[in-house]
Design a protein around this motif. Structure first.
Motif, mmCIF file in Angstrom:
data_model
loop_
_atom_site.group_PDB
_atom_site.id
_atom_site.type_symbol
_atom_site.label_atom_id
_atom_site.label_comp_id
_atom_site.label_asym_id
_atom_site.label_seq_id
_atom_site.Cartn_x
_atom_site.Cartn_y
_atom_site.Cartn_z
ATOM 1 N N ASP A 137 15.059 17.283 -39.159
ATOM 2 C CA ASP A 137 14.519 17.604 -41.015
ATOM 3 C C ASP A 137 15.486 18.264 -41.722
ATOM 4 O OD1 ASP A 137 13.766 14.086 -41.168
ATOM 5 O OD2 ASP A 137 11.510 15.783 -40.394
ATOM 6 N N GLY A 138 16.161 19.422 -41.403
ATOM 7 C CA GLY A 138 16.088 20.577 -41.679
ATOM 8 C C GLY A 138 16.496 21.382 -40.683
ATOM 9 N N PHE A 139 17.442 22.768 -40.941
ATOM 10 C CA PHE A 139 17.948 23.774 -40.008
ATOM 11 C C PHE A 139 18.108 24.710 -41.511
ATOM 12 C CE2 PHE A 139 19.182 21.054 -36.476
ATOM 13 C CZ PHE A 139 19.034 22.038 -35.900
ATOM 14 N N VAL A 140 17.144 26.137 -40.868
ATOM 15 C CA VAL A 140 16.989 27.439 -42.137
ATOM 16 C C VAL A 140 18.091 28.499 -40.765
ATOM 17 C CG1 VAL A 140 15.944 28.516 -43.471
ATOM 18 C CG2 VAL A 140 15.372 26.812 -43.482
ATOM 19 N N MET A 141 18.762 29.296 -40.903
ATOM 20 C CA MET A 141 19.542 29.362 -40.551
ATOM 21 C C MET A 141 19.178 31.017 -40.793
ATOM 22 S SD MET A 141 22.636 30.279 -37.597
ATOM 23 C CE MET A 141 23.504 29.424 -38.883
ATOM 24 N N GLU A 142 18.707 32.439 -40.722
ATOM 25 C CA GLU A 142 18.716 33.886 -40.607
ATOM 26 C C GLU A 142 19.352 35.257 -39.982
ATOM 27 O OE1 GLU A 142 14.318 33.801 -40.919
ATOM 28 O OE2 GLU A 142 14.375 33.026 -43.375
ATOM 29 N N LEU A 143 20.425 35.648 -40.855
ATOM 30 C CA LEU A 143 20.851 36.309 -39.931
ATOM 31 C C LEU A 143 20.876 37.944 -40.227
ATOM 32 C CD1 LEU A 143 25.380 34.890 -41.331
ATOM 33 C CD2 LEU A 143 23.666 34.792 -39.404
ATOM 34 N N ASP A 144 21.241 38.944 -39.371
ATOM 35 C CA ASP A 144 21.036 39.976 -39.825
ATOM 36 C C ASP A 144 21.331 40.778 -40.767
ATOM 37 O OD1 ASP A 144 23.533 40.471 -39.320
ATOM 38 O OD2 ASP A 144 23.047 41.446 -37.346
ATOM 39 N N PHE A 146 23.604 43.001 -41.457
ATOM 40 C CA PHE A 146 24.962 42.874 -41.663
ATOM 41 C C PHE A 146 25.759 41.558 -41.865
ATOM 42 C CE2 PHE A 146 23.777 46.257 -38.714
ATOM 43 C CZ PHE A 146 24.227 47.418 -40.518
ATOM 44 N N ARG A 147 25.164 40.269 -42.016
ATOM 45 C CA ARG A 147 25.071 38.914 -41.653
ATOM 46 C C ARG A 147 26.430 38.264 -40.775
ATOM 47 N NH1 ARG A 147 22.517 36.081 -45.497
ATOM 48 N NH2 ARG A 147 24.696 34.782 -45.699
ATOM 49 N N GLU A 148 25.784 38.968 -38.831
ATOM 50 C CA GLU A 148 27.182 38.574 -38.654
ATOM 51 C C GLU A 148 26.284 38.352 -37.117
ATOM 52 O OE1 GLU A 148 28.268 42.577 -36.886
ATOM 53 O OE2 GLU A 148 30.000 42.771 -39.269
ATOM 54 N N THR A 194 27.905 24.232 -37.529
ATOM 55 C CA THR A 194 28.874 23.735 -38.732
ATOM 56 C C THR A 194 28.379 24.320 -39.730
ATOM 57 O OG1 THR A 194 28.357 21.291 -37.215
ATOM 58 C CG2 THR A 194 28.344 21.473 -39.840
ATOM 59 N N LEU A 195 26.839 25.221 -39.614
ATOM 60 C CA LEU A 195 26.637 25.535 -40.491
ATOM 61 C C LEU A 195 27.329 27.021 -40.541
ATOM 62 C CD1 LEU A 195 22.321 25.901 -40.465
ATOM 63 C CD2 LEU A 195 24.152 25.066 -42.615
ATOM 64 N N LEU A 196 27.346 27.808 -39.966
ATOM 65 C CA LEU A 196 27.883 29.148 -39.557
ATOM 66 C C LEU A 196 29.293 29.576 -39.354
ATOM 67 C CD1 LEU A 196 26.458 31.001 -36.269
ATOM 68 C CD2 LEU A 196 26.404 31.332 -38.525
ATOM 69 N N LYS A 197 30.099 28.090 -38.965
ATOM 70 C CA LYS A 197 31.876 27.591 -39.875
ATOM 71 C C LYS A 197 32.224 27.722 -41.672
ATOM 72 C CE LYS A 197 33.482 25.355 -35.189
ATOM 73 N NZ LYS A 197 34.272 24.082 -34.316
ATOM 74 N N SER A 198 30.765 27.492 -42.059
ATOM 75 C CA SER A 198 30.772 27.906 -44.132
ATOM 76 C C SER A 198 30.716 29.407 -44.095
ATOM 77 C CB SER A 198 29.478 27.134 -44.260
ATOM 78 O OG SER A 198 28.500 27.568 -44.232
ATOM 79 N N LEU A 199 30.899 29.847 -42.933
ATOM 80 C CA LEU A 199 30.307 32.531 -43.460
ATOM 81 C C LEU A 199 32.311 32.703 -43.319
ATOM 82 C CD1 LEU A 199 26.580 32.870 -42.909
ATOM 83 C CD2 LEU A 199 27.847 31.518 -44.932
ATOM 84 N N GLU A 205 31.133 30.599 -32.453
ATOM 85 C CA GLU A 205 31.144 30.528 -31.661
ATOM 86 C C GLU A 205 30.592 31.966 -30.575
ATOM 87 O OE1 GLU A 205 34.168 28.936 -29.591
ATOM 88 O OE2 GLU A 205 34.271 26.962 -30.713
ATOM 89 N N ASP A 206 30.843 33.147 -31.272
ATOM 90 C CA ASP A 206 29.512 34.708 -30.816
ATOM 91 C C ASP A 206 28.566 34.878 -31.359
ATOM 92 O OD1 ASP A 206 31.135 37.435 -29.822
ATOM 93 O OD2 ASP A 206 30.314 37.889 -31.282
ATOM 94 N N ALA A 207 28.742 33.943 -32.725
ATOM 95 C CA ALA A 207 27.126 34.082 -33.112
ATOM 96 C C ALA A 207 26.038 33.888 -32.020
ATOM 97 C CB ALA A 207 26.828 34.135 -34.617
ATOM 98 N N VAL A 208 26.283 32.285 -31.498
ATOM 99 C CA VAL A 208 26.086 31.819 -31.142
ATOM 100 C C VAL A 208 25.480 32.350 -29.923
ATOM 101 C CG1 VAL A 208 25.472 29.617 -29.699
ATOM 102 C CG2 VAL A 208 25.875 29.500 -32.468
#
Length: 286
Positions: A137-144, A146-148, A194-199, A205-208
């Motif tokens: 129903d949804g995803f929430v992703m939180e980055l460090d 540095f947003r990396e 898909t979410l990361l490609k908006s950034l 792929e490296d972040a995953v």
């Protein structure tokens, strides 16, 4: 914040009971209307107590939104009055299904608002467009900072039910077990990429590839239900999510649970849907 959250201590998860503030109900309706119209930026502006921007809805977006918020279908109500028992039965089944789908989608939008407030800097999937979408129903992703790098991935399940305990044990827990077992890793990773490609600043792929999967993965299960199932001894609805800790082991922070309480869940969501319809009409001149 148009939704009030009251925490309760429980070993199963970080649990809160939700309620709609009467004084904030109009704001909630406005946020929901903009979300349904796919104007997420305006929804966030209202959440943040800012004025929305004027955006024209293209095509038949508003008409489609009104249709999704309307249940039962007028034709099904006509069929319910038929002298043919088979026609009546099929109409009853369609009516029941349409109400469930309408309520489920509406609650997903409400849950999105709470999740956005809890993770204002998180990267989130938008609420579903279709009433009966399958999958998460949804995803929430939180980055460090540095947003990396990915720090947390929250997989969300949102349900509206008069008997939520049965739904949780028969549907939600098996789905979570399948995810924990790795049976849906490809689906999860596809959503994350898909979410990361908006950034543009992040190599998706490296972040995953470099995230600590087991530590990063959290679960959030939220339910809309009725006051009548409140546990009178405990004074809350925490038992709805009993056993969460056995499906997702580890620190309590990996499990988030919430219950939105109405006097009657079907009546409550129906009334809210009607208010959102009127707001959509007001915003779009339909």
């Amino acid at each position: 914040m148009p939704i009030s959250l009251k925490p309760f201590a429980t070993k199963s998860c970080e649990f809160t009971e939700w309620s709609i503030d009467v004084s904030e109900r109009e704001r909630l309706v406005g946020v929901l209307a903009y979300l349904y119209l796919r104007q997420e930026e305006n929804a966030i502006r209202i959440i943040s107590a800012l004025s929305p921007k004027k955006i024209t809805s293209r095509g038949k977006v508003a008409a489609n939104v009104i249709r999704k918020l309307t249940a039962p279908n007028p034709q099904d109500l006509k069929d319910l009055a038929s002298s043919d028992e088979d026609v009546q039965k099929k109409a009853r089944d369609r009516i029941k299904t349409s109400i469930y789908h309408r309520d489920g989608l509406l609650f997903q939008h409400i849950s999105w608002i709470v999740a956005k407030k809890a993770s204002p800097h998180g990267i989130m999937t938008s609420p579903h467009v279709r009433n009966a979408d399958k999958g998460f129903d949804g995803f929430v992703m939180e980055l460090d900072e540095f947003r990396e790098a990915i720090e947390t991935i929250i997989l969300c399940e949102d349900k509206a039910s008069e008997a939520p305990r049965n739904l949780i044990t028969q549907s939600v827990w098996p789905e979570i077990e399948a995810i924990v077992d790795g049976q849906r890793d490809d689906e999860v990773l596809a959503e994350l990429v898909t979410l990361l490609k908006s950034l543009p600043s992040v190599d998706a792929e490296d972040a995953v590839e470099t995230m600590f999967w087991e530590e990063a993965r959290h679960f959030r299960v939220c339910v809309a239900t009725s006051e009548k199932i409140r546990d009178r001894k405990l004074g809350n609805h925490t038992k709805v999510l009993d056993g969460f800790e056995t499906k997702v082991t580890g620190a309590t922070k990996k499990r988030v649970g919430g219950v939105l309480v109405f006097d009657d869940v079907r009546e409550g969501l129906a009334e809210l849907a009607e208010e959102v319809i009127e707001k959509v009409k007001e915003l779009t001149d339909v």
